[in-house]
Design an enzyme around this catalytic site. Sequence first.
Site, PDB file in Angstrom:
ATOM      1  CB  SER A   1      -7.448  -5.783   9.242  1.00  0.00           C
ATOM      2  OG  SER A   1      -7.413  -6.573   8.084  1.00  0.00           O
TER       3      SER A   1
ATOM      4  NE  ARG B   1      -1.711  -1.973   3.378  1.00  0.00           N
ATOM      5  CZ  ARG B   1      -2.035  -2.587   4.502  1.00  0.00           C
ATOM      6  NH1 ARG B   1      -3.261  -2.507   4.954  1.00  0.00           N
ATOM      7  NH2 ARG B   1      -1.146  -3.257   5.185  1.00  0.00           N
TER       8      ARG B   1
HETATM    9  P1  ADP Z   1      -3.493  -5.684   7.595  1.00  0.00           P
HETATM   10  O1  ADP Z   1      -2.129  -5.114   7.232  1.00  0.00           O
HETATM   11  O2  ADP Z   1      -4.632  -4.967   6.966  1.00  0.00           O
HETATM   12  O3  ADP Z   1      -3.681  -5.951   9.067  1.00  0.00           O
HETATM   13  P2  ADP Z   1      -2.758  -8.433   7.079  1.00  0.00           P
HETATM   14  O4  ADP Z   1      -1.738  -8.444   8.149  1.00  0.00           O
HETATM   15  O5  ADP Z   1      -3.787  -9.478   7.139  1.00  0.00           O
HETATM   16  O6  ADP Z   1      -3.558  -7.093   6.924  1.00  0.00           O
HETATM   17  O7  ADP Z   1      -2.007  -8.405   5.676  1.00  0.00           O
HETATM   18  C1  ADP Z   1      -1.883  -9.465   4.779  1.00  0.00           C
HETATM   19  C2  ADP Z   1      -1.380  -8.927   3.457  1.00  0.00           C
HETATM   20  O8  ADP Z   1      -2.401  -8.167   2.844  1.00  0.00           O
HETATM   21  C3  ADP Z   1      -0.173  -7.984   3.550  1.00  0.00           C
HETATM   22  O9  ADP Z   1       0.691  -8.234   2.465  1.00  0.00           O
HETATM   23  C4  ADP Z   1      -0.781  -6.619   3.394  1.00  0.00           C
HETATM   24  O10 ADP Z   1       0.129  -5.686   2.866  1.00  0.00           O
HETATM   25  C5  ADP Z   1      -1.898  -6.929   2.408  1.00  0.00           C
HETATM   26  N1  ADP Z   1      -2.949  -5.931   2.469  1.00  0.00           N
HETATM   27  C6  ADP Z   1      -3.704  -5.593   3.532  1.00  0.00           C
HETATM   28  N2  ADP Z   1      -4.580  -4.601   3.194  1.00  0.00           N
HETATM   29  C7  ADP Z   1      -4.349  -4.325   1.882  1.00  0.00           C
HETATM   30  C8  ADP Z   1      -4.905  -3.384   0.953  1.00  0.00           C
HETATM   31  N3  ADP Z   1      -5.853  -2.523   1.311  1.00  0.00           N
HETATM   32  N4  ADP Z   1      -4.428  -3.389  -0.306  1.00  0.00           N
HETATM   33  C9  ADP Z   1      -3.444  -4.242  -0.672  1.00  0.00           C
HETATM   34  N5  ADP Z   1      -2.870  -5.131   0.160  1.00  0.00           N
HETATM   35  C10 ADP Z   1      -3.314  -5.175   1.418  1.00  0.00           C
END
Ligand code: ADP
Length: 161
Positions: A129, A91
Site C-alpha cells: 500500500s 511477501r
Molecule cells: P501493507 O503491508 O501493504 O501496508 P496491510 O497492513 O493492510 O498492507 O496488510 C494487511 C495484510 O495484507 C498483511 O498480512 C500483509 O502481509 C498482506 N499483504 C499486503 N500486501 C500484500 C501483497 N502484495 N501480497 C500478499 N499479501 C499482502
Amino acid sequence: MKRIALFPGSFDPITKGHESIVLRALSLFDRIYVAIGINEQKKSFFPLKTRQHWIENVFSDYPQVEVITYTGLTVDLCKKLDIGFIIRGLRTSADFEFERSIGQMNKKMLPDVETVFLLTTPEYTALNSYIVREIIRNGGDASAFMPDGIDMSSVIKGTNQ
Ligand code: ADP
C-alpha cells in the site's frame, strides 16, 4: 461448525495483493471479515469511509465477505465475532519475521485462534500500500496495482481527504 476468518490490515488503500489473498482464501473459509484496523496514533492517507467503501465494492459479488472496522486488539475482535482463523499474506522474509511475532503473541493470548499464512503470488511480491500511496501522492497512475471496481475520481480531483 462454520469456518470464520478475519483478514485484518490498514488497507490504505486496498491493492491487488490484498484482493488476491481474499479471493484465494474463499475456498478455505465460509465467511471472511476484511477488518480495517483503526490506529488513532497514526493518520491514514485515505479516510476510513473511502477505504471501507472501496473494499465493499471490490467484493460486492461475494456475500461471504464482509468489511468491518475495529479499534483495539485483533484477538478481542476474534472473541467478539467467534473467529477461528486470522489470515495474513506473506511477501518476503521481512513479512515472515514481523508476522511470526504477532502470530505467536496472538496465539498466546487466544490459543483457539489459528493464524493462516498465504504466500503472495509472485507478481504481487513487490506490491504494498505504501508504494501505491506514493504513486498517487506524486500524481501517477496506480490503477494497475489496485483492484477493478475502485472509483478513483475523488482522489484524482483531490477531494478524498
Ligand atoms: P501493507 O503491508 O501493504 O501496508 P496491510 O497492513 O493492510 O498492507 O496488510 C494487511 C495484510 O495484507 C498483511 O498480512 C500483509 O502481509 C498482506 N499483504 C499486503 N500486501 C500484500 C501483497 N502484495 N501480497 C500478499 N499479501 C499482502
